[in-house]
Design an enzyme around this catalytic site. Structure first.
Site, PDB file in Angstrom:
ATOM      1  N   ARG A   1      -9.880   1.188   8.464  1.00  0.00           N
ATOM      2  CA  ARG A   1      -9.426  -0.147   8.854  1.00  0.00           C
ATOM      3  C   ARG A   1     -10.507  -0.911   9.586  1.00  0.00           C
ATOM      4  O   ARG A   1     -10.331  -2.085   9.902  1.00  0.00           O
ATOM      5  CB  ARG A   1      -8.231  -0.007   9.768  1.00  0.00           C
ATOM      6  CG  ARG A   1      -6.905  -0.317   9.101  1.00  0.00           C
ATOM      7  CD  ARG A   1      -5.850  -0.261  10.176  1.00  0.00           C
ATOM      8  NE  ARG A   1      -4.638  -0.925   9.813  1.00  0.00           N
ATOM      9  CZ  ARG A   1      -3.672  -0.379   9.105  1.00  0.00           C
ATOM     10  NH1 ARG A   1      -3.800   0.811   8.604  1.00  0.00           N
ATOM     11  NH2 ARG A   1      -2.573  -1.058   8.871  1.00  0.00           N
TER      12      ARG A   1
ATOM     13  N   ARG B   1      10.976  -1.666  11.181  1.00  0.00           N
ATOM     14  CA  ARG B   1       9.924  -1.136  12.046  1.00  0.00           C
ATOM     15  C   ARG B   1       9.761  -2.058  13.250  1.00  0.00           C
ATOM     16  O   ARG B   1       9.877  -3.269  13.114  1.00  0.00           O
ATOM     17  CB  ARG B   1       8.603  -1.105  11.252  1.00  0.00           C
ATOM     18  CG  ARG B   1       8.304   0.249  10.691  1.00  0.00           C
ATOM     19  CD  ARG B   1       7.207   0.185   9.674  1.00  0.00           C
ATOM     20  NE  ARG B   1       5.967  -0.408  10.158  1.00  0.00           N
ATOM     21  CZ  ARG B   1       4.869  -0.504   9.412  1.00  0.00           C
ATOM     22  NH1 ARG B   1       4.864  -0.046   8.184  1.00  0.00           N
ATOM     23  NH2 ARG B   1       3.781  -1.056   9.892  1.00  0.00           N
TER      24      ARG B   1
ATOM     25  N   LYS C   1       0.832  -1.214   0.000  1.00  0.00           N
ATOM     26  CA  LYS C   1       0.000   0.000   0.000  1.00  0.00           C
ATOM     27  C   LYS C   1       0.862   1.258   0.000  1.00  0.00           C
ATOM     28  O   LYS C   1       0.585   2.208  -0.716  1.00  0.00           O
ATOM     29  CB  LYS C   1      -0.897   0.054   1.254  1.00  0.00           C
ATOM     30  CG  LYS C   1      -1.898  -1.067   1.374  1.00  0.00           C
ATOM     31  CD  LYS C   1      -2.827  -0.834   2.555  1.00  0.00           C
ATOM     32  CE  LYS C   1      -2.151  -0.786   3.914  1.00  0.00           C
ATOM     33  NZ  LYS C   1      -1.606  -2.054   4.390  1.00  0.00           N
TER      34      LYS C   1
ATOM     35  N   ARG D   1      -1.299  -8.738  12.830  1.00  0.00           N
ATOM     36  CA  ARG D   1      -1.810  -7.664  11.966  1.00  0.00           C
ATOM     37  C   ARG D   1      -2.588  -8.247  10.783  1.00  0.00           C
ATOM     38  O   ARG D   1      -3.597  -7.682  10.364  1.00  0.00           O
ATOM     39  CB  ARG D   1      -0.650  -6.783  11.485  1.00  0.00           C
ATOM     40  CG  ARG D   1      -0.236  -5.777  12.560  1.00  0.00           C
ATOM     41  CD  ARG D   1       1.207  -5.328  12.441  1.00  0.00           C
ATOM     42  NE  ARG D   1       1.533  -4.745  11.167  1.00  0.00           N
ATOM     43  CZ  ARG D   1       2.755  -4.775  10.622  1.00  0.00           C
ATOM     44  NH1 ARG D   1       3.747  -5.388  11.248  1.00  0.00           N
ATOM     45  NH2 ARG D   1       2.973  -4.230   9.458  1.00  0.00           N
TER      46      ARG D   1
ATOM     47  N   ARG E   1      11.893  -5.630   5.109  1.00  0.00           N
ATOM     48  CA  ARG E   1      11.602  -4.220   4.861  1.00  0.00           C
ATOM     49  C   ARG E   1      12.407  -3.330   5.823  1.00  0.00           C
ATOM     50  O   ARG E   1      12.430  -3.573   7.024  1.00  0.00           O
ATOM     51  CB  ARG E   1      10.107  -4.037   5.078  1.00  0.00           C
ATOM     52  CG  ARG E   1       9.607  -2.651   5.157  1.00  0.00           C
ATOM     53  CD  ARG E   1       8.142  -2.631   4.895  1.00  0.00           C
ATOM     54  NE  ARG E   1       7.316  -2.745   6.084  1.00  0.00           N
ATOM     55  CZ  ARG E   1       5.993  -2.669   6.057  1.00  0.00           C
ATOM     56  NH1 ARG E   1       5.356  -2.554   4.920  1.00  0.00           N
ATOM     57  NH2 ARG E   1       5.299  -2.755   7.170  1.00  0.00           N
TER      58      ARG E   1
HETATM   59  P1  ADP Z   1       0.566  -2.154   7.905  1.00  0.00           P
HETATM   60  O1  ADP Z   1      -0.570  -1.976   6.935  1.00  0.00           O
HETATM   61  O2  ADP Z   1       1.772  -2.813   7.284  1.00  0.00           O
HETATM   62  O3  ADP Z   1       0.145  -2.833   9.174  1.00  0.00           O
HETATM   63  P2  ADP Z   1       0.557   0.732   8.531  1.00  0.00           P
HETATM   64  O4  ADP Z   1       1.745   1.619   8.444  1.00  0.00           O
HETATM   65  O5  ADP Z   1      -0.587   1.027   7.630  1.00  0.00           O
HETATM   66  O6  ADP Z   1       1.134  -0.738   8.328  1.00  0.00           O
HETATM   67  O7  ADP Z   1       0.001   0.741  10.046  1.00  0.00           O
HETATM   68  C1  ADP Z   1       0.835   0.472  11.141  1.00  0.00           C
HETATM   69  C2  ADP Z   1       0.026   0.414  12.437  1.00  0.00           C
HETATM   70  O8  ADP Z   1      -0.588   1.693  12.695  1.00  0.00           O
HETATM   71  C3  ADP Z   1      -1.131  -0.589  12.441  1.00  0.00           C
HETATM   72  O9  ADP Z   1      -0.719  -1.891  12.756  1.00  0.00           O
HETATM   73  C4  ADP Z   1      -2.019   0.030  13.526  1.00  0.00           C
HETATM   74  O10 ADP Z   1      -1.481  -0.258  14.801  1.00  0.00           O
HETATM   75  C5  ADP Z   1      -1.874   1.521  13.311  1.00  0.00           C
HETATM   76  N1  ADP Z   1      -2.906   2.084  12.407  1.00  0.00           N
HETATM   77  C6  ADP Z   1      -2.694   2.567  11.146  1.00  0.00           C
HETATM   78  N2  ADP Z   1      -3.839   3.008  10.597  1.00  0.00           N
HETATM   79  C7  ADP Z   1      -4.805   2.809  11.525  1.00  0.00           C
HETATM   80  C8  ADP Z   1      -6.214   3.035  11.558  1.00  0.00           C
HETATM   81  N3  ADP Z   1      -6.866   3.537  10.493  1.00  0.00           N
HETATM   82  N4  ADP Z   1      -6.890   2.681  12.677  1.00  0.00           N
HETATM   83  C9  ADP Z   1      -6.270   2.154  13.732  1.00  0.00           C
HETATM   84  N5  ADP Z   1      -4.950   1.907  13.786  1.00  0.00           N
HETATM   85  C10 ADP Z   1      -4.211   2.228  12.699  1.00  0.00           C
END
Ligand code: ADP
Length: 205
Positions: free
Chosen positions: A84, A155, A13, A166, A123
């Site tokens: 999400r 990360r 993404k 996740r 990554r």
């Molecule tokens: P990935 O899709 O690889 O898990 P992201 O960078 O999109 O990585 O998100 C990292 C973390 O940030 C998620 O695991 C969650 O803890 C938090 N997060 C991101 N976006 C949201 C959201 N819309 N609602 C709740 N938590 C979020």
């Protein structure tokens, strides 16, 4: 032009959102990046992200509203990592109605789990300039950024255990969100195993 990129962890993404946003000259809004930045000054949030937990809707909704109403979003944006949950999808509709916005396309990215694991465990990101590296685009020298010479780190939530969590969290919530957008005729699904540049053509067709 408002695109939502959705998909499980490590489906690409971030990479595709970046490519699309640059091609269309609109901002790439990543809720994950926004939260990681906030977590630098918030130990509790940092710990929660490291455990792979979703943050409360109240926190992320407020951050998102503040971000999408900034001036640089007048011509649209690419949204990565939101919604999400079903509740967030409903909140997004409420915000879009409030500000007279509409979604152009919801782009769902799909890759096999094995590839997601492989991608995520390799990554790395530059501590200094944020450039990302991975299996398809490794740095020339291990742990050193090609662009600025900064140090590359993984990360804290990119571990096997957290990734499994996740992926599960994504699956639990995804069906409702995808059905919601499918019913509105906005959902398009893509194989994201190769060729991230194809996102531009996919978005415009
Ligand atoms: P990935 O899709 O690889 O898990 P992201 O960078 O999109 O990585 O998100 C990292 C973390 O940030 C998620 O695991 C969650 O803890 C938090 N997060 C991101 N976006 C949201 C959201 N819309 N609602 C709740 N938590 C979020």
């Amino acid at each position: 032009m408002i695109y939502i990129l959705t998909g499980g962890p490590a489906t690409g993404k971030g990479t595709r959102s970046d490519i699309l946003a640059k091609a269309l000259n609109i901002p790439h809004i990543s809720t994950g990046d926004m939260l990681r930045e906030k977590a630098q000054k918030d130990e509790e949030l940092k710990a929660s992200l490291s455990r792979g937990e979703l943050v409360p809707d109240s926190m992320i909704n407020a951050l998102l509203e503040e971000r999408i109403t900034r001036k640089d979003c007048v011509n649209g944006f690419v949204l990565d990592g939101y919604p999400r949950t079903y509740a967030q999808a409903v909140e997004l509709d409420r915000l879009f109605e409030k500000y007279g916005l509409s979604i152009t396309k919801v782009m769902e990215l799909v890759v096999p789990d094995e590839l997601a694991f492989k991608r995520i465990l390799e990554r790395k990101k530059c501590d200094n300039c944020g450039e990302q590296y991975g299996i398809d685009f490794p740095p020339e020298v291990d742990d050193v950024c090609d662009k600025c010479g900064g140090h590359l780190s993984i990360r804290t939530d990119d571990t096997k255990e957290t990734l499994a969590k996740r992926i599960n969290t994504y699956r639990e919530n995804a069906k409702e969100i995808l059905d919601y957008y499918r019913d509105k005729g906005l959902l398009y699904t893509y194989d994201a195993s190769h060729n991230p540049e194809s996102v531009v053509e996919d978005a415009l067709n």
